[in-house]
Design a protein around this motif. Structure first.
Motif, PDB file in Angstrom:
ATOM      1  N   VAL A 146       0.848  -1.201   0.000  1.00 21.88           N
ATOM      2  CA  VAL A 146       0.000   0.000   0.000  1.00 21.88           C
ATOM      3  C   VAL A 146       0.887   1.255   0.000  1.00 21.88           C
ATOM      4  CG1 VAL A 146      -1.787   1.266   1.269  1.00 21.88           C
ATOM      5  CG2 VAL A 146      -1.903  -1.227   1.125  1.00 21.88           C
ATOM      6  N   THR A 147       2.009   1.186   0.726  1.00 21.03           N
ATOM      7  CA  THR A 147       2.940   2.323   0.766  1.00 21.03           C
ATOM      8  C   THR A 147       3.566   2.556  -0.613  1.00 21.03           C
ATOM      9  OG1 THR A 147       3.394   1.824   3.080  1.00 21.03           O
ATOM     10  CG2 THR A 147       4.937   3.295   1.978  1.00 21.03           C
ATOM     11  N   MET A 148       3.932   1.451  -1.273  1.00 25.62           N
ATOM     12  CA  MET A 148       4.508   1.590  -2.618  1.00 25.62           C
ATOM     13  C   MET A 148       3.479   2.171  -3.588  1.00 25.62           C
ATOM     14  SD  MET A 148       7.604   0.869  -2.456  1.00 25.62           S
ATOM     15  CE  MET A 148       7.974   0.934  -4.208  1.00 25.62           C
ATOM     16  N   PHE A 149       2.212   1.790  -3.422  1.00 26.02           N
ATOM     17  CA  PHE A 149       1.149   2.355  -4.259  1.00 26.02           C
ATOM     18  C   PHE A 149       1.032   3.858  -3.990  1.00 26.02           C
ATOM     19  CE2 PHE A 149      -3.327   3.684  -4.605  1.00 26.02           C
ATOM     20  CZ  PHE A 149      -3.527   3.472  -5.964  1.00 26.02           C
ATOM     21  N   ALA A 150       1.125   4.249  -2.696  1.00 25.91           N
ATOM     22  CA  ALA A 150       1.050   5.672  -2.341  1.00 25.91           C
ATOM     23  C   ALA A 150       2.218   6.432  -2.975  1.00 25.91           C
ATOM     24  CB  ALA A 150       1.068   5.841  -0.823  1.00 25.91           C
ATOM     25  N   GLU A 151       3.395   5.806  -2.987  1.00 28.58           N
ATOM     26  CA  GLU A 151       4.558   6.457  -3.612  1.00 28.58           C
ATOM     27  C   GLU A 151       4.320   6.654  -5.111  1.00 28.58           C
ATOM     28  OE1 GLU A 151       8.759   5.116  -2.750  1.00 28.58           O
ATOM     29  OE2 GLU A 151       8.703   4.797  -4.923  1.00 28.58           O
ATOM     30  N   ALA A 152       3.795   5.610  -5.744  1.00 27.83           N
ATOM     31  CA  ALA A 152       3.505   5.722  -7.182  1.00 27.83           C
ATOM     32  C   ALA A 152       2.447   6.800  -7.426  1.00 27.83           C
ATOM     33  CB  ALA A 152       3.039   4.370  -7.719  1.00 27.83           C
ATOM     34  N   SER A 153       1.464   6.895  -6.527  1.00 21.35           N
ATOM     35  CA  SER A 153       0.413   7.915  -6.675  1.00 21.35           C
ATOM     36  C   SER A 153       1.001   9.315  -6.541  1.00 21.35           C
ATOM     37  CB  SER A 153      -0.670   7.728  -5.606  1.00 21.35           C
ATOM     38  OG  SER A 153      -1.222   6.437  -5.671  1.00 21.35           O
ATOM     39  N   ALA A 154       1.930   9.485  -5.591  1.00 21.59           N
ATOM     40  CA  ALA A 154       2.572  10.792  -5.380  1.00 21.59           C
ATOM     41  C   ALA A 154       3.354  11.193  -6.631  1.00 21.59           C
ATOM     42  CB  ALA A 154       3.496  10.740  -4.168  1.00 21.59           C
TER      43      ALA A 154
END
Ligand SMILES: [Zn+2]
Length: 610
Positions: A146-154
């Motif tokens: 989920v954190t990696m997804f948040a990074e990709a979203s940022a």
């Protein structure tokens, strides 16, 4: 001053310009950002608009569906007393809202750039994020995923802002913060290294500096006038701020001092006077700073720096040790295609994949040297050295000694006390292959540390040397069995540094710079412009005072001997800047030698070909 960064919309979520999209600050009676942009234009100052992307308290309060739903299901983060108590989701309606606000500013004001701050990877499980994660097949119960997804979203949001705003002004200079710098390469026109050592300590900034300076983009070195973020009533001593900026300039980074704008709009002359005083001093040496690039002949190769540009224990230990030894080095995440480095250092735990092994082999074939420590050099499955023949040692497994000591042989023993020395770290056991020199051996204690049912075994004197190597040298490859850089971070053992220095000197006899009597607390950096090289000498010690570290004054050094590599004897003039005071020099053994009579905190020595 030629570049100013000012909030168009701050962390509180309030706008300081005439906005149709956002929330204007309720007490603001005029277009502050607009007037500021006019004043800057009149004085030839480029103005960059700051937006906090990750935090926008007021907007989050009014649109709870725009905020992060934390991984544990809370809307607010604990502990509550931080600016990050409520953060914004990059995938909700906030995204379009923010893009519209940024476009509004770029359309309506003559801004030179955008600083997009706090693009942190807040793991968000709001319905919008979860919906997209499910579509992408991401496991929403895995916090790392989920954190990696948040990074990709940022990063996606940053890319979209850049694309949309550059349609309006293609010359905009964009700088985003927090995602791994190398993932921002296509978006950032420059990097901001933000560091307030009085608040965050003095260990992380050097790591970031040695790394970010290799990314082929301009870097701004942003420090602050205060002791801590959000501290309105603090004004750091002149030398505390100046030494930070000089450390950056010595590494090719431009200076930037952050402050707070008082909410009443009043100027704080004491702050502005201090900034003016510091800039006036830096400006006297501008011609030697402009476009100067750092020179390095050693690289610390550490793939993890991509995710942690401030470094972990081993990288911080390595950077500190090399800075203290005045080595000219870069920190890189991978070995470049065409390496300019004579020595590659792999600190403590760098596993070699096939590509790394291939590049290291090529580096060795071209005559380069390698120093690896601990588990560095092992293959990805950690079963054997990836280049066993080149390393000249066989991997046997984890070292069971705790604590482990080392007996150093004559070859690398210079300057070391003749006794078994602590390694202050764990390590691996190895067996030398035929032809490999064992230059230091592990020494085992009477007993390992631990609870034996009756005694807490914490006094563990060395008993006897084992046959197991602590340091091996095979051709141009030196390997330490233990994590000596983590050990150095742990205990700052001068013996560990000396042992490493002896090995480095042997493998790298002709470095860019040699410093005769410059003490380890001082720093020396070499930068280069066309036709000249500059040596920056810094002597500042952050002193521990109570709970904080602080620099108040520089330290005077006298009669400092410097030897700068000058293979072809092309240096014709050596002087101090900005005074242009000539220094007597002589050529010897491929080096120009000078003695700097005195340096107080900082000196700039110029070696010119004309
Ligand atoms: Zn979300």
């Amino acid at each position: 001053m030629d570049y100013l960064i000012f909030p168009a919309r701050c962390n509180q979520g309030l706008a300081y310009y005439d906005t149709k999209t956002g929330i204007r600050h309720p007490s603001l009676e005029y277009d502050l950002f607009g007037r500021l942009s006019g004043a800057c234009a009149e004085r030839g100052i480029a103005l960059t608009a700051y937006f906090n992307v990750g935090i926008s308290s007021e907007e989050g309060l009014r649109h709870r569906d725009w905020t992060t739903l934390c991984f544990d299901g809370r809307e607010l983060r604990e502990p509550r007393l931080t600016p990050f108590v409520r953060t914004m989701c990059y995938n909700t309606g906030y995204r379009d809202h923010l893009i519209e606000m940024v476009k509004e500013v770029v359309r309506n004001y003559p801004v030179a750039g955008l600083m997009l701050d706090c693009l942190k990877s807040f793991p968000c499980v709001c319905p919008v994020c979860v919906g997209e994660m499910k579509e992408q097949g991401i496991d929403c119960s895995d916090e790392d995923a989920v954190t990696m997804f948040a990074e990709a979203s940022a990063i996606r949001l940053a890319r979209d802002i850049a694309r949309e705003t550059k349609k309006i002004n293609p010359d905009l200079l964009i700088s985003c913060n927090y995602p791994p710098p190398e993932k921002l390469k296509e978006i950032n026109d420059y990097y901001d290294v933000i560091s307030l050592p009085a608040s965050e300590g003095y260990e992380s900034m050097p790591v970031t500096v040695h790394y970010v300076r290799t990314l082929d983009k301009p870097v701004i070195n942003m420090t602050g006038r205060f002791y801590d973020w959000g501290d309105f009533g603090g004004l750091l001593p002149r030398e505390a701020i100046r030494s930070q900026l000089l450390y950056g300039l010595a590494n090719g980074m431009r200076p930037n001092i952050g402050g707070h704008f008082h909410p009443a709009g009043d100027r704080e002359d004491a702050v502005l006077d201090r900034i003016e005083d510091i800039y006036a001093d830096l400006q006297t040496r501008e011609e030697w700073y402009d476009g100067a690039t750092p020179l390095a002949d050693v690289a610390v190769v550490y793939p993890e720096v991509v995710r942690h540009p401030g470094g972990d224990d081993s990288l911080r230990g390595a950077v500190r040790m090399l800075d203290e030894l005045h080595v000219q080095f870069d920190v890189v995440s991978r070995i470049p295609d065409r390496s300019k480095y004579k020595v590659l250092i792999f600190p403590d735990g760098v596993a070699f994949d096939d590509e790394t092994a291939r590049r290291v082999k090529k580096h060795l074939e071209e005559g380069g040297a390698v120093i690896s420590t601990g588990a560095s050099g092992l293959n990805v499955s950690k079963t054997a050295f990836a280049l066993e023949e080149e390393w000249g040692v066989k991997f046997l497994g984890e070292c069971a000694l705790d604590p482990a000591y080392v007996d150093v042989g004559d070859k690398f023993g210079e300057g070391l006390p003749r006794m078994s020395l602590s390694l202050y770290s764990s390590g691996i056991d190895t067996e030398p292959l035929p032809g490999t020199e064992v230059e230091a051996r592990l020494v085992k204690p009477y007993q390992n540390r631990g609870w034996d049912g009756e005694y807490a075994v914490t006094y563990n004197p060395p008993k006897e040397a084992t046959a197991t190597p602590a340091l091996t040298v095979n051709g141009n490859v030196a390997h330490f069995s233990h994590l000596i850089f983590s050990g150095y971070h742990e205990r700052a053992s001068v013996e560990l540094r000396r042992l490493f220095e002896n090995v480095l000197d042997a493998l790298h006899p002709q470095p860019v710079l040699k410093t005769g009597n410059l003490p380890p607390f001082a720093r020396a950096f070499v930068t280069e412009q066309s036709g000249r090289r500059m040596v920056h000498l810094l002597s500042y010690i952050p002193e521990q005072r109570g709970k904080s570290h602080i620099i108040e004054e520089g330290i005077a050094l006298t009669d400092i001997r410097l030897m700068l590599r000058d293979k072809h004897g092309s240096i014709k003039k050596v002087y101090t800047a900005p005074q242009r005071e000539p220094l007597p020099f002589n050529h010897s053994g491929g080096y120009v030698e000078v003695t700097v009579p005195e340096s107080r905190g900082y000196s700039l020595i110029v070696f010119e070909e004309q």
